[in-house]
Each structure stands twice: as structure tokens, then as C-alpha cells.
Design a protein around this motif. Structure first.
Motif, short mmCIF file in Angstrom:
data_model
loop_
_atom_site.label_atom_id
_atom_site.label_comp_id
_atom_site.label_asym_id
_atom_site.label_seq_id
_atom_site.Cartn_x
_atom_site.Cartn_y
_atom_site.Cartn_z
N THR A 1 -4.45 34.83 56.76
CA THR A 1 -4.84 35.40 58.05
C THR A 1 -4.45 34.47 59.20
O THR A 1 -3.97 34.93 60.24
CB THR A 1 -6.35 35.66 58.06
OG1 THR A 1 -6.69 36.51 56.96
CG2 THR A 1 -6.77 36.33 59.36
N ALA A 2 -4.65 33.17 59.00
CA ALA A 2 -4.30 32.21 60.05
C ALA A 2 -2.80 32.19 60.30
O ALA A 2 -2.34 32.09 61.45
CB ALA A 2 -4.80 30.82 59.67
N LYS A 3 -2.00 32.30 59.24
CA LYS A 3 -0.55 32.31 59.41
C LYS A 3 -0.08 33.54 60.18
O LYS A 3 0.78 33.44 61.07
CB LYS A 3 0.13 32.28 58.04
CG LYS A 3 0.05 30.95 57.34
CD LYS A 3 0.77 31.01 56.01
CE LYS A 3 0.71 29.67 55.29
NZ LYS A 3 1.39 29.72 53.98
N ILE A 4 -0.67 34.68 59.87
CA ILE A 4 -0.30 35.90 60.59
C ILE A 4 -0.67 35.79 62.06
O ILE A 4 0.10 36.17 62.95
CB ILE A 4 -0.98 37.12 59.94
CG1 ILE A 4 -0.43 37.32 58.52
CG2 ILE A 4 -0.75 38.37 60.76
CD1 ILE A 4 -1.13 38.42 57.75
N VAL B 1 -10.80 32.70 48.58
CA VAL B 1 -11.27 32.75 49.97
C VAL B 1 -10.37 31.90 50.87
O VAL B 1 -9.95 32.33 51.95
CB VAL B 1 -12.73 32.29 50.05
CG1 VAL B 1 -13.20 32.26 51.50
CG2 VAL B 1 -13.63 33.19 49.21
N ALA B 2 -10.05 30.69 50.40
CA ALA B 2 -9.18 29.81 51.19
C ALA B 2 -7.79 30.41 51.34
O ALA B 2 -7.17 30.32 52.40
CB ALA B 2 -9.11 28.44 50.55
N MET B 3 -7.29 31.05 50.28
CA MET B 3 -5.97 31.66 50.35
C MET B 3 -5.95 32.81 51.36
O MET B 3 -5.00 32.98 52.12
CB MET B 3 -5.55 32.16 48.97
CG MET B 3 -5.29 31.05 47.97
SD MET B 3 -5.05 31.65 46.28
CE MET B 3 -3.58 32.64 46.50
#
Length: 340
Positions: free
Chosen positions: A158-161, A151-153
Motif C-alpha cells: 500500500t505504501a509503494k502504491i 500484514v507487513a507485506m
């Protein structure tokens, strides 16, 4: 704007100098980041930005109790000082102080993110304050390191994108507004928007840098722990093997007696002698020998019988088809060339 002293550089000049040196370092074509010219610019930039940061603290330009609207448009650019300090700190290449530089840069980026969070600039999750806090949090909630947190990965990816998309949009906006702001034709609202966009861009950069710093710190801590830990118990030493004397293999004893080694001082043995010697030493195992008196023809016959037994049904079917064909096709059927 306040001055550093009588005839000293102003705060805006120190900030401009530090930003200019950082941009030159980013666009530098030097083959090595440890070149004296590069590191000289790093030291000059850090000195200018540290002096500017001290002046900002003395002037108390920013406070946790005020809103973003209360900050003057001309003072917004000074919010970038901690982020610029962190970026220049990472440019130092002293390997003996690498961990110290990483932790210092992380503190600068963390300070910048906290300042932006207090003024409501951007929506992001603030990273842990220090590595010790992160270790305390991880120790309070132990987790099997062999099981990744999927889940964290997924959330991190998603945050990086999303940050990458925002970064491209911000760069395009800043490129379209920079000419008017630098030329002095922009009004106050445009100047304010321009500085806020710069701050938002550095928010994404700071989050990425903190993530990279944390990964490198883990590697450095593991390396230091491996160096400080005593050497573990080692297994029993292997027994020393006697050196093998040189020899020449021959096909049989007769060849060894007739031809010999070809030159004196070198022992000669047959293949059987060599194999027997290795078997006694336990290096090779004893193979399964073929029963005495079994010739090649008998072995082939036995192998053929075994194959026939394994494929009995198929062979029986083919034999029956062949008998049926011979019944309906006499000998010489189809041979029209030899007919009288």
C-alpha cells in the motif's frame, strides 16, 4: 552565500554542478555504467557535493531546534545534499567495495530523511538507522522466517502504491513550475513551494532506495557468510563403478554364433544374457514371469473373463436387450432388397 575560499566556487555552484552531473548520468546512453567517462562524472559529482555538504555543516544552515518557516527559501534546496550524495554513491561500480558503497549511500538517505522529519516535511515512517539496529530488533523479537508477515507485506504494498501516485503528482507540478523558477520570473512563495516539492519527491526516492539497499545487503551478507564458513561434512563417496565393456546385443544365441560382432575383438551376447548379467549386478529387478505353458489365446481368454466379471451387470443388461430385440425382429427383418 559563503565561499569555499579566495576565488573558490560558491555553495550554490557546487550544488548545481553535482545536480547537473547526476542528471546527465540518469539520462546517459552509455551501454555500461562502469565506462571511464561515466565513473569520471560520478567522481566529479561526489567531490562537488561533498564539498558543498562540508560548507553547509560549517555554516550551520539547518538545526533541529528550528521550524521550517525559519529556513530561508533560498536555503531549502541545500536540504537535498544528502539525498544527492546517496544517489551518486550508488553509481559507483567497484564490486570489491559494493557493500561499503551501499552502507554509505544508506547513511546519506537516512540523514536526509531525518532532516526532513525534523522539519515536518512529509508523513512517512523512518526506516531503521543502521543494519546493526535492524538485526538487534529482529533478534529481540524472533519470528519464523518460513512464515511471511502478511500484514507487513500488505502495508508495504500500500505504501509503494501511494508513493508512486505522489511521485507522479509531484513530477507534474514540478514540470509546470520549473520554467518560471529557472527563468527568474517566479516570486519567493513560488520558489519556496518549488523547493519543497523537490524535497518531497526525494523523500519517496530515498525510501525506495533504502528498501532496495537493504535487500541487496542481505544478499551480500549471505554470500560473505557462505564464503567464510568452512565446508560442511560431505556424505560417503560413491563406490567406483567398473567401466562397461562394449558389446553388441543379438536376438538369440543362434544369431550371435552365425553373425557375430562383424569385426573381431568385440564380445557378443544375447538379450537374455545381457539381462541376466544386469540382474546379477543388482541394476534391474527380476520381473514377474508368466506361468509356463500359457499361450496367447489363453491369456486373452482369461483377460476377457476378467473384464466380463468386472462389468458383469452391464454385459448382462446388454445381452438381455439383445435377446428381446431378436424376439421381436426375425432374421432378415428390414432387408427388402433380397425379397423374391
Amino acid at each position: 552565500m559563503a565561499e569555499a575560499g579566495a576565488g573558490g566556487p560558491r555553495l550554490a555552484e557546487l550544488l548545481a554542478l553535482g545536480r547537473r552531473l547526476l542528471e546527465e548520468l540518469e539520462a546517459s546512453t552509455e551501454p555500461s555504467s562502469g565506462a571511464p567517462a561515466v565513473q569520471d562524472k560520478v567522481r566529479q559529482g561526489l567531490d562537488a557535493l561533498q564539498r558543498a555538504a562540508a560548507m553547509v555543516t560549517q555554516l550551520e544552515l539547518f538545526s533541529e531546534n528550528e521550524e521550517l518557516e525559519e529556513v530561508a527559501s533560498a536555503d531549502l534546496k541545500f536540504m537535498l545534499l544528502p539525498a544527492l550524495l546517496g544517489a551518486l554513491t550508488l553509481k559507483q561500480v567497484d564490486l570489491s567495495r559494493r557493500r561499503e558503497h551501499l552502507e554509505t549511500a544508506r547513511e546519506h538517505f537516512q540523514h536526509f530523511l531525518k532532516l526532513c522529519r525534523n522539519y515536518g516535511l512529509g508523513s512517512f515512517q523512518l526506516p531503521p538507522g543502521t543494519s546493526s539496529e535492524e538485526e538487534a530488533r529482529s533478534s529481540s523479537a524472533p519470528r519464523d522466517p518460513s512464515q511471511p508477515n502478511l500484514v507487513a507485506m500488505a502495508l508495504s504494498r500500500t505504501a509503494k502504491i501511494e508513493r508512486y501516485k505522489q511521485k507522479k503528482e509531484l513530477e507534474n507540478k514540478l514540470a509546470s513550475m520549473s520554467s518560471s523558477v529557472e527563468s527568474g520570473t517566479a516570486d519567493e512563495d513560488q520558489i519556496r513551494e518549488f523547493y519543497i516539492l523537490q524535497i518531497q519527491k526525494w523523500i519517496g526516492t530515498s525510501l525506495e532506495e533504502i528498501e532496495s539497499i537493504d535487500q541487496e545487503l542481505v544478499i551480500l551478507k549471505s554470500r560473505d557468510a557462505a564464503r567464510q564458513s568452512p565446508a560442511g561434512p560431505r556424505g560417503p563417496p560413491r563406490p567406483a563403478r567398473a567401466p562397461v565393456k562394449p558389446f553388441i546385443l543379438t536376438r538369440d544365441a543362434a544369431q550371435a554364433r552365425v553373425f557375430g560382432a562383424g569385426y573381431p575383438g568385440l564380445p557378443t551376447m544375447t538379450v537374455d544374457d545381457w539381462y541376466e548379467q544386469r540382474r546379477k549386478q543388482g541394476i534391474v529387478s527380476t520381473p514377474q514371469r508368466v506361468p509356463a505353458g500359457a499361450s496367447d489365446e489363453e491369456m486373452q481368454k482369461q483377460q476377457k473373463e476378467t473384464e466380463e466379471e468386472e462389468d458383469d451387470e452391464e454385459a448382462l443388461r446388454k445381452a438381455r436387450d439383445w435377446d428381446d430385440w431378436k424376439d421381436t425382429h426375425p432374421r432378415g427383418y428390414g432387408n427388402r432388397h433380397n425379397m423374391g
